[in-house]
Design a protein around this motif. Structure first.
Motif, PDB file in Angstrom:
ATOM      1  N   GLU A   1     -15.066   2.357  -2.026  1.00  0.00           N
ATOM      2  CA  GLU A   1     -14.342   3.465  -2.621  1.00  0.00           C
ATOM      3  C   GLU A   1     -13.970   4.422  -1.498  1.00  0.00           C
ATOM      4  OE1 GLU A   1     -16.195   5.283  -5.973  1.00  0.00           O
ATOM      5  OE2 GLU A   1     -16.873   3.391  -6.834  1.00  0.00           O
ATOM      6  N   THR A   2     -12.732   4.853  -1.468  1.00  0.00           N
ATOM      7  CA  THR A   2     -12.277   5.702  -0.368  1.00  0.00           C
ATOM      8  C   THR A   2     -11.931   7.094  -0.863  1.00  0.00           C
ATOM      9  OG1 THR A   2      -9.960   5.037  -0.609  1.00  0.00           O
ATOM     10  CG2 THR A   2     -11.347   3.679   0.805  1.00  0.00           C
TER      11      THR A   2
ATOM     12  N   GLN B   1      -7.919  -8.676  -1.133  1.00  0.00           N
ATOM     13  CA  GLN B   1      -8.508  -7.733  -2.072  1.00  0.00           C
ATOM     14  C   GLN B   1      -7.460  -6.933  -2.828  1.00  0.00           C
ATOM     15  OE1 GLN B   1     -10.856  -5.852   1.025  1.00  0.00           O
ATOM     16  NE2 GLN B   1     -12.698  -6.969   0.439  1.00  0.00           N
TER      17      GLN B   1
ATOM     18  N   VAL C   1     -11.435  -0.496  -3.798  1.00  0.00           N
ATOM     19  CA  VAL C   1     -11.102  -1.808  -3.249  1.00  0.00           C
ATOM     20  C   VAL C   1     -11.926  -2.855  -3.999  1.00  0.00           C
ATOM     21  CG1 VAL C   1     -11.022  -3.245  -1.174  1.00  0.00           C
ATOM     22  CG2 VAL C   1     -10.633  -0.764  -1.002  1.00  0.00           C
TER      23      VAL C   1
ATOM     24  N   ASN D   1      -8.773  -4.221   5.214  1.00  0.00           N
ATOM     25  CA  ASN D   1      -8.171  -3.374   4.183  1.00  0.00           C
ATOM     26  C   ASN D   1      -8.645  -1.928   4.143  1.00  0.00           C
ATOM     27  OD1 ASN D   1      -6.610  -5.596   3.224  1.00  0.00           O
ATOM     28  ND2 ASN D   1      -8.416  -6.359   2.166  1.00  0.00           N
ATOM     29  N   VAL D   2      -9.946  -1.668   4.137  1.00  0.00           N
ATOM     30  CA  VAL D   2     -10.435  -0.300   3.945  1.00  0.00           C
ATOM     31  C   VAL D   2      -9.837   0.681   4.963  1.00  0.00           C
ATOM     32  CG1 VAL D   2     -12.471   1.189   3.904  1.00  0.00           C
ATOM     33  CG2 VAL D   2     -12.535  -1.047   2.777  1.00  0.00           C
TER      34      VAL D   2
ATOM     35  N   LEU E   1       0.819  -1.207   0.000  1.00  0.00           N
ATOM     36  CA  LEU E   1       0.000   0.000   0.000  1.00  0.00           C
ATOM     37  C   LEU E   1       0.856   1.261   0.000  1.00  0.00           C
ATOM     38  CD1 LEU E   1      -2.883  -1.009   2.439  1.00  0.00           C
ATOM     39  CD2 LEU E   1      -3.066  -0.591  -0.015  1.00  0.00           C
TER      40      LEU E   1
ATOM     41  N   ALA F   1      -9.347   5.840  -3.789  1.00  0.00           N
ATOM     42  CA  ALA F   1      -8.947   4.489  -4.205  1.00  0.00           C
ATOM     43  C   ALA F   1     -10.174   3.593  -4.253  1.00  0.00           C
ATOM     44  CB  ALA F   1      -7.912   3.913  -3.242  1.00  0.00           C
TER      45      ALA F   1
ATOM     46  N   ILE G   1      -6.352  -3.272  -4.581  1.00  0.00           N
ATOM     47  CA  ILE G   1      -6.571  -1.830  -4.444  1.00  0.00           C
ATOM     48  C   ILE G   1      -5.912  -1.123  -5.612  1.00  0.00           C
ATOM     49  CG2 ILE G   1      -6.137   0.221  -3.030  1.00  0.00           C
ATOM     50  CD1 ILE G   1      -6.116  -3.170  -1.358  1.00  0.00           C
TER      51      ILE G   1
ATOM     52  N   VAL H   1      -6.316   1.425   3.817  1.00  0.00           N
ATOM     53  CA  VAL H   1      -6.271   2.204   2.582  1.00  0.00           C
ATOM     54  C   VAL H   1      -6.473   3.683   2.912  1.00  0.00           C
ATOM     55  CG1 VAL H   1      -7.416   2.628   0.366  1.00  0.00           C
ATOM     56  CG2 VAL H   1      -7.036   0.287   1.147  1.00  0.00           C
TER      57      VAL H   1
END
Length: 312
Positions: free
Chosen positions: A311-312, A265, A156, A141-142, A117, A154, A267, A145
């Motif tokens: 989505e971040t 996942q 995912v 993960n989120v 990352l 980003a 990214i 991220v």
């Protein structure tokens, strides 16, 4: 063989029956792991074994495909730039192979989730795979991220679910079942490197229990792959290690104690989502052909593969 002994470039070239220049090219492309002692490049036996295993997987996938099925054919656009996918699972090797068959210069970087990352944030890679668990939210993960890609939107993308757990000696003679068992005086572990998903899973659980690494025998004994920690348990060098179920099926004399279903996942930066490379990647992983590759391999759950989950 002493698997901790450093191998020279010439020794690795002799093992693989190639020239030293080929080894340097593999290092440059990120296809084989190495480290430096002063100005000298060195390798562990595990680095060489991992490279051989990945190369065999790619050759097997290529040999099985004399043509591309219709659901994997995207277009004739030839990629002019390297498209680097970061992560350590063989599913990414197969994906990279299909991308190359579609004319995309897909390369691989074999580093852990956290550092992957960071590399995405720095623009060194285009896609990273991650399985980082956050103990406060019980989410994969989120949260990472958002922390490690500040200011960068980003996406995912779900790839697969895997089961993480304890590698223990056959029969589990020390009855290791829970995270708190790792703090027992009669238990010695071997650990993954900082930033690996399995290491983060361990550290988050220790934090929630109020334990520190200094209270765990073997916590600072680190190595860089699921296979090497499983092998250490198999040989009796350690009582327990953390890794995924798939590797446990490849190593003799160990049992697997499941503790967590994880989400593995992909990214990508949102700005790259509609690029030819990423759109091709999504078409490949969503295809029936790609799913079939892993349908009968233990340790993979391809339900919802290719689905954008955040989505971040």
């Amino acid at each position: 063989m002493d698997h901790n002994k450093g191998l020279s470039t010439q020794q690795v070239a002799d093992i693989l029956h190639v020239s030293k220049s080929t080894i340097y090219d593999l290092i440059k492309k990120g296809e084989i792991t190495s480290y430096k002692v002063g100005r000298k490049v060195r390798f562990t036996q595990e680095d060489v074994d991992d490279y051989i295993a990945r190369a065999r997987s790619l050759q097997a996938a290529s040999a099985a495909k004399t043509y591309l099925p219709n659901d994997l054919m995207v277009g004739a656009n030839q990629s002019s730039q390297n498209f680097i996918i970061c992560g350590q699972d063989v599913i990414l090797d197969v994906l990279s192979n299909y991308l190359r068959l579609n004319g995309i210069s897909a390369l691989r970087a074999y580093i852990g989730s956290y550092d992957s990352l960071v590399s995405l944030y720095q623009g060194k890679v285009q896609v990273t795979a991650s399985h980082l668990w956050d103990g406060d939210t019980d989410e994969y993960n989120v949260p990472y991220v958002r922390r490690l890609l500040p200011g960068i939107p980003a996406v995912v993308i779900h790839l697969t679910c895997r089961v993480q757990g304890f590698y223990v000696a056959k029969g589990n003679p020390k009855n290791i079942r829970t995270w708190s068992d790792l703090a027992r005086d009669d238990v010695a572990m071997i650990n993954r490197e900082k930033g690996a998903g399995s290491r983060v899973l361990l550290d988050e659980n220790l934090r929630l229990l109020g334990l520190s690494g200094a209270q765990i025998n073997g916590y600072y004994n680190e190595t860089s792959s699921h296979l090497t920690v499983a092998s250490a348990v198999s040989s009796g060098e350690a009582d327990v290690a953390i890794g995924n179920e798939k590797i446990a099926r490849q190593v003799d004399n160990i049992d697997f104690i499941p503790v967590k279903k994880e989400r593995y996942q992909l990214i990508v930066k949102k700005e790259d989502l509609n690029s030819h490379e990423v759109m091709t990647m999504l078409k490949i992983i969503r295809s029936a052909t790609f799913k079939k590759e892993f349908a009968n391999i233990g340790g993979y759950d391809t339900t919802d593969i290719g689905q954008i989950v955040a989505e971040t």
